[in-house]
Write a protein that holds these residues in place. Structure first.
Motif, short mmCIF file in Angstrom:
data_model
loop_
_atom_site.label_atom_id
_atom_site.label_comp_id
_atom_site.label_asym_id
_atom_site.label_seq_id
_atom_site.Cartn_x
_atom_site.Cartn_y
_atom_site.Cartn_z
N ASP A 51 0.82 -1.21 0.00
CA ASP A 51 0.00 0.00 0.00
C ASP A 51 0.86 1.27 0.00
N ALA A 52 1.93 1.25 0.82
CA ALA A 52 2.83 2.41 0.84
C ALA A 52 3.53 2.56 -0.50
N ALA A 53 3.93 1.45 -1.10
CA ALA A 53 4.58 1.50 -2.42
C ALA A 53 3.61 2.04 -3.46
N ALA A 54 2.34 1.68 -3.36
CA ALA A 54 1.34 2.18 -4.31
C ALA A 54 1.23 3.70 -4.22
N GLY A 55 1.32 4.24 -3.01
CA GLY A 55 1.28 5.69 -2.86
C GLY A 55 2.45 6.37 -3.54
N TRP A 136 -10.51 6.77 -20.57
CA TRP A 136 -9.93 6.35 -19.29
C TRP A 136 -10.98 6.42 -18.18
N ILE A 137 -10.99 5.40 -17.32
CA ILE A 137 -11.85 5.42 -16.14
C ILE A 137 -11.36 6.49 -15.17
N HIS A 138 -10.04 6.55 -14.98
CA HIS A 138 -9.40 7.60 -14.20
C HIS A 138 -8.40 8.29 -15.12
N PRO A 139 -8.23 9.60 -15.02
CA PRO A 139 -7.32 10.31 -15.93
C PRO A 139 -5.93 9.67 -15.95
N PRO A 140 -5.29 9.66 -17.12
CA PRO A 140 -4.05 8.89 -17.29
C PRO A 140 -2.88 9.34 -16.44
N PHE A 141 -2.89 10.59 -15.99
CA PHE A 141 -1.79 11.06 -15.15
C PHE A 141 -2.28 11.44 -13.75
N SER A 142 -3.37 10.82 -13.34
CA SER A 142 -3.92 11.09 -12.01
C SER A 142 -3.20 10.27 -10.93
N GLY A 143 -2.69 9.10 -11.30
CA GLY A 143 -2.13 8.21 -10.29
C GLY A 143 -3.18 7.75 -9.30
N ALA A 144 -4.42 7.71 -9.72
CA ALA A 144 -5.52 7.35 -8.81
C ALA A 144 -5.31 5.95 -8.25
N ALA A 146 -7.62 3.21 -6.78
CA ALA A 146 -9.03 2.87 -6.66
C ALA A 146 -9.24 1.43 -7.07
N ASP A 147 -10.20 0.78 -6.45
CA ASP A 147 -10.52 -0.62 -6.76
C ASP A 147 -9.32 -1.54 -6.63
N GLY A 148 -8.45 -1.22 -5.68
CA GLY A 148 -7.29 -2.07 -5.45
C GLY A 148 -6.20 -1.95 -6.49
N ARG A 149 -6.21 -0.87 -7.28
CA ARG A 149 -5.26 -0.71 -8.37
C ARG A 149 -4.70 0.70 -8.36
N VAL A 150 -3.50 0.83 -8.94
CA VAL A 150 -2.92 2.14 -9.22
C VAL A 150 -3.13 2.42 -10.70
N TRP A 151 -3.80 3.54 -11.01
CA TRP A 151 -4.20 3.84 -12.38
C TRP A 151 -3.29 4.91 -12.98
N ALA A 463 -5.60 2.78 -23.31
CA ALA A 463 -6.37 3.39 -22.22
C ALA A 463 -6.46 2.45 -21.03
N ASN A 464 -6.60 3.06 -19.84
CA ASN A 464 -6.85 2.35 -18.59
C ASN A 464 -5.71 1.45 -18.13
N GLU A 465 -4.49 1.84 -18.46
CA GLU A 465 -3.34 1.13 -17.89
C GLU A 465 -3.41 1.25 -16.37
N SER A 466 -3.30 0.11 -15.70
CA SER A 466 -3.36 0.11 -14.24
C SER A 466 -2.72 -1.16 -13.72
N LEU A 467 -2.28 -1.10 -12.47
CA LEU A 467 -1.59 -2.22 -11.85
C LEU A 467 -2.22 -2.52 -10.51
N PRO A 468 -2.63 -3.79 -10.27
CA PRO A 468 -3.15 -4.13 -8.94
C PRO A 468 -2.09 -3.89 -7.86
N VAL A 469 -2.53 -3.38 -6.72
CA VAL A 469 -1.59 -3.14 -5.62
C VAL A 469 -0.95 -4.45 -5.20
N ARG A 470 -1.71 -5.53 -5.24
CA ARG A 470 -1.15 -6.84 -4.88
C ARG A 470 0.00 -7.21 -5.82
#
Length: 486
Positions: A51-55, A136-144, A146-151, A463-470
């Protein structure tokens, strides 16, 4: 006296039964080595704070480090801002490692070990491809998060990898760990445009007399459902890269008004050339790394497929043709590919093109060359009016062995992190910065330490590149295990 035809009737069934028996017996014996299936302990258990790494990954994604040939001042500022941010995010690593900013923009770190000989190089890049916000579900440079993922752009390709490496180094340093051999971190800013960052790092190490004993960069991942007959996860490790070349087809003519078109005009001849290339694609075959992959995974396939893979020497031409038709991925694994990507003709609907052009991106299979592919394309096109020009010639990288200690170290770190995964070599279809390191190291491997579904892989450069925090946490675990082992 028996007639030859009668003898054939008697002997042929016996021969077929004998052949079938041989095929079945070889398939029954075609099993994985039990020692390979054993998951190594990998040393001490690994615990990470995903979680800290995701931040921290989120903060890096917000830096718009988009690769362009001639970046504007605002873009260059985003790159500088990222360089300035890293020491804040990873203070222990920046206290212990020697950090060098090469050419004012790329990063080369040295973590001194007990020995300087045959160091390990861990690679990533922090530039990304452009991204429009549409879709994009979340803007591409938002670093959001959400849903257990880093977007965001770069979550997978490859700011996520950069974070995994630095998180592993930070955690090991805080635990008082010192590597047995030097560890270098090579982070470049222009991989997406095939820039000079990685070649500059290679030249720098060369000038200093440094020859790495292991290089690990982005590449394969832990995937499922890509190999016929194999259930469960597969960890594919790139031991080579296909060559990346750009060709151009050009047809010139008189042009003129479209009201009186000539026969076999420039656009027609270009279209015919493209059609001929499509109808007669490069011959399918299995280069040595692909044969190794078929051997490794074939031993884990269902019995029907094992009959095929256990008898590869006999059935290779048939299997190569099957792979060529199965899917775009298997076709790319079994041949050079030619993709027509750009077309240019007349600027107006009522004007005949005086010049028609097509651009083709060619991925050259291991064992072939760009020049050889060009010669074959000219034969297939069979039209002197079509000029074929090589814009950029890129041959395949050298093949790194799977039979020596460096590969075994990488495979052990993967099995320690993903015990259920079958580890296999493969030829990487895309290009990476690691190909440049083959000039100074024979042990170059390409592995992105995440479990990636087909849907996740399809978001890379989309679009929607994201990585699960796990997955981020598992990537950190992989690098900790790897660094401990080298």
């Amino acid at each position: 006296m028996p007639q030859p035809a009668f003898l054939l009737v008697l002997v042929l069934p016996a021969l077929l039964i004998a052949l079938a028996a041989v095929l079945l017996l070889r398939a029954a014996r075609f099993r994985p080595d039990p020692a390979v299936l054993e998951s190594p302990s990998g040393g001490e258990p690994v615990s990470v704070d995903a979680d800290a790494a995701a931040g921290r990954l989120s903060l890096l994604i917000r830096k718009r480090t988009v690769s362009v040939r001639e970046p504007e001042a605002a873009v260059r500022a985003e790159f500088r801002s990222l360089l300035d941010l890293l020491p804040e995010l990873y203070p222990a690593a920046h206290m212990a490692l020697e950090r060098e900013i090469v050419n004012g923009r790329t990063l080369l770190y040295r973590w001194r070990g007990e020995e300087a000989e045959a160091p390990t190089v861990l690679m990533s890049h922090f530039d990304v491809v452009p991204a429009e916000e549409e879709g994009w579900i979340h803007p591409p440079f938002s670093g959001a998060i959400a849903d257990g993922r880093v977007w965001g752009r770069g979550a997978i390709d490859t700011k996520g990898t950069l974070v995994c490496i630095l998180e592993a180094v930070e955690q090991l340093i805080q635990a008082g760990f010192q590597p047995r051999r030097d560890v270098y971190l090579s982070f470049c800013d222009d991989e997406e445009i095939a820039g000079d960052g990685a070649p500059t790092h290679v030249r720098l190490l060369q000038e200093r007399g440094i020859r790495p004993g292991l290089v690990v960069d982005e590449g394969g991942a832990v995937v499922e459902g890509i190999f016929p007959g194999v259930r469960g996860p597969i960890a594919v490790v790139g031991v080579a890269e296909k060559g990346v070349s750009d060709f151009e087809l050009i047809v010139r003519g008189a042009g003129g008004h479209a009201s009186a078109p000539p026969r076999l005009g420039t656009a027609y001849r270009l279209a015919r050339a493209i059609r001929r290339l499509e109808r007669r694609p490069p011959k399918p075959f299995f280069p040595p790394p692909t044969r190794d992959m078929l051997d490794t995974l074939g031993r884990r396939s269902s019995f029907g497929y094992r009959i095929l893979f256990a008898n590869l020497g006999l059935l290779e031409p048939l299997l190569a043709r099957l792979f060529h038709r199965l899917s775009p991925e298997t076709r790319a694994l079994s041949s050079t590919t030619i993709a027509v990507t750009t077309l240019q003709g007349s600027p107006a609907a009522n004007v005949l093109p005086a010049e028609a052009r097509a651009g083709a991106n060619v991925r050259v299979a291991v064992g072939e060359t760009a020049e050889g592919v060009a010669a074959r394309m000219r034969r297939v096109i069979a039209d002197d009016a079509v000029e074929l020009r090589i814009v950029r010639a890129g041959d395949p990288s050298p093949v790194s062995t799977t039979r020596e200690e460096p590969y075994r170290i990488v495979a052990a770190a993967i099995r320690g992190t993903y015990p259920e995964a079958a580890v296999t070599p493969y030829v990487m279809l895309g290009g990476s910065d690691s190909r440049h390191f083959a000039a100074i190291c024979p042990y170059v491997y390409r592995f992105t330490p995440y479990e990636l579904s087909r849907e996740e892989r399809e978001t890379i450069h989309a679009a929607n590149e994201s990585l699960p925090v796990r997955s981020l946490g598992k990537g950190i675990e992989f690098y900790i295990r790897l660094i401990r082992s080298v």
